[in-house]
Design a protein around this motif. Structure first.
Motif, PDB file in Angstrom:
ATOM      1  N   VAL A  15       0.820  -1.216   0.000  1.00 43.61           N
ATOM      2  CA  VAL A  15       0.000   0.000   0.000  1.00 43.61           C
ATOM      3  C   VAL A  15       0.851   1.261   0.000  1.00 43.61           C
ATOM      4  N   SER A  16       2.097   1.163   0.435  1.00 40.20           N
ATOM      5  CA  SER A  16       2.938   2.366   0.471  1.00 40.20           C
ATOM      6  C   SER A  16       3.225   2.901  -0.921  1.00 40.20           C
ATOM      7  N   LYS A  17       3.099   2.045  -1.945  1.00 46.34           N
ATOM      8  CA  LYS A  17       3.383   2.493  -3.305  1.00 46.34           C
ATOM      9  C   LYS A  17       2.338   3.466  -3.825  1.00 46.34           C
ATOM     10  N   VAL A  18       1.189   3.534  -3.156  1.00 47.92           N
ATOM     11  CA  VAL A  18       0.191   4.531  -3.531  1.00 47.92           C
ATOM     12  C   VAL A  18       0.797   5.927  -3.514  1.00 47.92           C
ATOM     13  N   PHE A  19       1.720   6.155  -2.595  1.00 53.96           N
ATOM     14  CA  PHE A  19       2.261   7.488  -2.365  1.00 53.96           C
ATOM     15  C   PHE A  19       3.513   7.787  -3.191  1.00 53.96           C
ATOM     16  N   SER A  20       3.808   6.971  -4.181  1.00 56.69           N
ATOM     17  CA  SER A  20       4.968   7.247  -5.034  1.00 56.69           C
ATOM     18  C   SER A  20       4.750   8.535  -5.818  1.00 56.69           C
ATOM     19  N   ALA A  21       5.834   9.190  -6.168  1.00 62.04           N
ATOM     20  CA  ALA A  21       5.761  10.456  -6.903  1.00 62.04           C
ATOM     21  C   ALA A  21       5.136  10.246  -8.279  1.00 62.04           C
ATOM     22  N   GLY A  22       4.529  11.284  -8.793  1.00 64.10           N
ATOM     23  CA  GLY A  22       3.886  11.212 -10.100  1.00 64.10           C
ATOM     24  C   GLY A  22       4.798  11.684 -11.215  1.00 64.10           C
ATOM     25  N   VAL A  23       4.196  11.981 -12.357  1.00 62.94           N
ATOM     26  CA  VAL A  23       4.949  12.450 -13.513  1.00 62.94           C
ATOM     27  C   VAL A  23       5.681  13.742 -13.152  1.00 62.94           C
ATOM     28  N   GLY A  24       6.953  13.799 -13.517  1.00 66.72           N
ATOM     29  CA  GLY A  24       7.745  14.974 -13.191  1.00 66.72           C
ATOM     30  C   GLY A  24       8.281  14.967 -11.784  1.00 66.72           C
ATOM     31  N   GLY A  25       7.994  13.871 -11.024  1.00 69.99           N
ATOM     32  CA  GLY A  25       8.517  13.760  -9.671  1.00 69.99           C
ATOM     33  C   GLY A  25       7.721  14.489  -8.618  1.00 69.99           C
ATOM     34  N   GLU A  26       6.517  14.958  -8.958  1.00 70.37           N
ATOM     35  CA  GLU A  26       5.709  15.654  -7.956  1.00 70.37           C
ATOM     36  C   GLU A  26       5.330  14.692  -6.837  1.00 70.37           C
ATOM     37  N   PRO A  27       5.626  15.032  -5.586  1.00 68.83           N
ATOM     38  CA  PRO A  27       5.338  14.117  -4.477  1.00 68.83           C
ATOM     39  C   PRO A  27       3.844  13.983  -4.219  1.00 68.83           C
ATOM     40  N   TYR A  28       3.470  12.834  -3.704  1.00 71.35           N
ATOM     41  CA  TYR A  28       2.085  12.591  -3.282  1.00 71.35           C
ATOM     42  C   TYR A  28       1.984  13.122  -1.849  1.00 71.35           C
ATOM     43  N   ASP A  29       1.729  14.405  -1.742  1.00 67.71           N
ATOM     44  CA  ASP A  29       1.803  15.120  -0.471  1.00 67.71           C
ATOM     45  C   ASP A  29       0.405  15.300   0.103  1.00 67.71           C
ATOM     46  N   LEU A  30       0.111  14.583   1.199  1.00 70.38           N
ATOM     47  CA  LEU A  30      -1.224  14.635   1.785  1.00 70.38           C
ATOM     48  C   LEU A  30      -1.570  16.002   2.361  1.00 70.38           C
ATOM     49  N   SER A  31      -0.584  16.844   2.579  1.00 69.19           N
ATOM     50  CA  SER A  31      -0.883  18.184   3.092  1.00 69.19           C
ATOM     51  C   SER A  31      -1.380  19.120   2.008  1.00 69.19           C
ATOM     52  N   VAL A  32      -1.304  18.669   0.750  1.00 70.04           N
ATOM     53  CA  VAL A  32      -1.835  19.447  -0.374  1.00 70.04           C
ATOM     54  C   VAL A  32      -3.257  18.976  -0.645  1.00 70.04           C
ATOM     55  N   ALA A  33      -4.194  19.905  -0.753  1.00 70.92           N
ATOM     56  CA  ALA A  33      -5.624  19.577  -0.787  1.00 70.92           C
ATOM     57  C   ALA A  33      -5.986  18.545  -1.852  1.00 70.92           C
ATOM     58  N   LYS A  34      -5.389  18.623  -3.026  1.00 71.82           N
ATOM     59  CA  LYS A  34      -5.796  17.719  -4.111  1.00 71.82           C
ATOM     60  C   LYS A  34      -5.427  16.267  -3.825  1.00 71.82           C
ATOM     61  N   TYR A  35      -4.513  16.039  -2.850  1.00 69.20           N
ATOM     62  CA  TYR A  35      -4.129  14.673  -2.506  1.00 69.20           C
ATOM     63  C   TYR A  35      -4.895  14.137  -1.293  1.00 69.20           C
ATOM     64  N   THR A  36      -5.654  14.986  -0.644  1.00 66.03           N
ATOM     65  CA  THR A  36      -6.318  14.583   0.594  1.00 66.03           C
ATOM     66  C   THR A  36      -7.635  13.866   0.338  1.00 66.03           C
ATOM     67  N   GLN A  37      -8.420  14.358  -0.594  1.00 65.44           N
ATOM     68  CA  GLN A  37      -9.707  13.765  -0.944  1.00 65.44           C
ATOM     69  C   GLN A  37      -9.698  13.492  -2.447  1.00 65.44           C
ATOM     70  N   VAL A  38      -9.472  12.232  -2.833  1.00 66.94           N
ATOM     71  CA  VAL A  38      -9.283  11.895  -4.242  1.00 66.94           C
ATOM     72  C   VAL A  38     -10.409  10.992  -4.723  1.00 66.94           C
ATOM     73  N   HIS A  39     -11.136  11.463  -5.733  1.00 64.21           N
ATOM     74  CA  HIS A  39     -12.194  10.669  -6.362  1.00 64.21           C
ATOM     75  C   HIS A  39     -11.977  10.533  -7.864  1.00 64.21           C
ATOM     76  N   GLY A  40     -11.084  11.315  -8.417  1.00 64.23           N
ATOM     77  CA  GLY A  40     -10.847  11.283  -9.851  1.00 64.23           C
ATOM     78  C   GLY A  40      -9.790  12.296 -10.225  1.00 64.23           C
ATOM     79  N   GLY A  41      -9.637  12.513 -11.520  1.00 61.34           N
ATOM     80  CA  GLY A  41      -8.687  13.504 -11.993  1.00 61.34           C
ATOM     81  C   GLY A  41      -7.257  12.991 -12.028  1.00 61.34           C
ATOM     82  N   PRO A  42      -6.294  13.904 -12.209  1.00 57.42           N
ATOM     83  CA  PRO A  42      -4.885  13.518 -12.365  1.00 57.42           C
ATOM     84  C   PRO A  42      -4.320  12.736 -11.178  1.00 57.42           C
ATOM     85  N   VAL A  43      -4.745  13.080  -9.961  1.00 63.04           N
ATOM     86  CA  VAL A  43      -4.214  12.369  -8.801  1.00 63.04           C
ATOM     87  C   VAL A  43      -4.716  10.926  -8.787  1.00 63.04           C
ATOM     88  N   ALA A  44      -5.964  10.722  -9.170  1.00 66.83           N
ATOM     89  CA  ALA A  44      -6.492   9.358  -9.248  1.00 66.83           C
ATOM     90  C   ALA A  44      -5.719   8.547 -10.284  1.00 66.83           C
TER      91      ALA A  44
END
Length: 367
Positions: A199-228
């Motif tokens: 499950v820890s792999k969920v938090f791997s960085a995305g394209v361009g190395g952007e971190p999966y940072d839970l303190s950023v709003a778009k990573y806190t509640q995810v239902h779709g979009g680029p983070v999904a």
């Protein structure tokens, strides 16, 4: 726990083929360590987080034969991990398959399209509204439901990831048809397939190395979009076939080589190689030089992972341990079958003896 929607397997057997019970078990991991629900971990973005709920649908489950064909299991299963319940070796599906040695497993995470758009109010478990896996505001089911808490300014704060939609159907292939390194043996008494989800792999960085940072709003509640989409990609590589949990009763491959009269045993080298179609692939995984007196000597290779191997022996004329042309002397191997040799012009190599040890016959706890 698991909640089958329909019988786990509808399999037609003919002739003398025997069917045996098989259980599919799932273990949740954080890296190579067991996940403990509620325990605090740290992701690559530096967030302290804990997991308190994970649910996902499994469908299209099939064991894969060595020739690539599949033995399919019908039905749909909802796997659920929540506080108070186990996270290791949890049975999520029971099936029956023909006995034999399989090369792996394939399955999908999600609900097939033909079921994904049914009226949930009219469905039974695990597709009913009581499953907690249905979006009332969006037609279709949640395929992955992943929830927990992270520390934000020393305050436990909820986060969630809900993946769904036909395009989010995830196909997982854990079958090795090249080296057969992860055999799944099914005897008359049955067998077990154990897979890990990191499950820890969920938090791997995305394209361009952007971190999966839970303190950023778009990573806190995810239902779709680029983070999904990022999470979907990360989870694709989070599955693995667990071989270490298979039992060990015979952690070695051994046999005897008999040489012609007059050939010194110390001139004979035996190789154990990863193999495909009885071919020994260089370099050898292990090698040893025979010793002793007389015309026969034994060999033994231990601490082996499950896999497909070839055993070769050759007359090492110049003593460098490397197989090459140079001997026209026949040698006879004895290992699980009739002796065979293969003359090749001015030299002879031992016809590779194909060895496919079952997983329960290999010590998988050794590292």
């Amino acid at each position: 726990m698991f909640k089958p929607a329909v019988p786990a397997l509808a399999l037609l057997l003919s002739g003398a083929v025997l069917a045996a019970p098989v259980e599919l078990k799932v273990s949740l991991k954080v890296g190579d360590q067991p996940l403990v629900l509620g325990q605090t971990y740290q992701n690559p973005a530096g967030n302290a987080y804990s997991v308190n709920l994970l649910r996902f649908y499994l469908s299209n489950v099939a064991l894969v034969r060595r020739d690539g064909t599949e033995v399919k299991a019908g039905g749909l299963t909802l796997a659920e991990f929540k506080p108070g319940g186990p996270t290791q070796e949890v049975t999520v599906l029971k099936m029956e398959v023909p006995t034999g040695d399989y090369a792996g497993i394939r399955f999908s995470v999600g609900v097939p399209r033909e079921l994904n758009h049914l009226d949930a109010a009219k469905q039974s478990a695990p597709l009913g509204v009581g499953s907690g896996m249905y979006w009332s505001w969006n037609a279709g089911y949640i395929f992955y439901r992943f929830e927990g808490r992270y520390m934000r300014a020393n305050t436990p704060t909820p986060f969630l990831l809900h993946l769904g939609g036909d395009a989010a159907m995830q196909n997982v292939n854990l079958a090795d048809l090249e080296s057969y390194s992860t055999p799944i043996p099914v005897s008359e008494g049955g067998g077990t397939v154990q897979v890990n989800l990191d499950v820890s792999k969920v938090f791997s960085a995305g394209v361009g190395g952007e971190p999966y940072d839970l303190s950023v709003a778009k990573y806190t509640q995810v239902h779709g979009g680029p983070v999904a989409l990022q999470a979907y990609t990360n989870l694709q590589g989070a599955w693995s076939l667990d071989t270490r949990t298979q039992a060990s009763t015979q952690p070695s491959i051994s046999g005897t080589v008999t040489v012609p009269a007059g050939m010194p045993l110390e001139k004979v080298v035996v190789w154990l190689c990863p193999a495909k179609d009885a071919m020994c692939l260089e370099p050898p995984l292990k090698a040893l030089r025979l010793s002793g007196s007389g015309r026969s000597a034994g060999y033994s290779f231990t601490d082996l992972p499950p896999g497909r191997y070839a055993v070769w022996a050759f007359y090492d004329k110049d003593g460098d341990g490397v197989y090459k042309h140079g001997s026209d002397t026949m040698m006879v191997p004895y290992f699980k079958g009739s002796p065979m040799t293969m003359p090749m012009g001015n030299h002879t190599m031992l016809q590779p003896t194909l060895v496919m040890p079952p997983a329960q016959g290999i010590n998988l706890e050794l590292k």
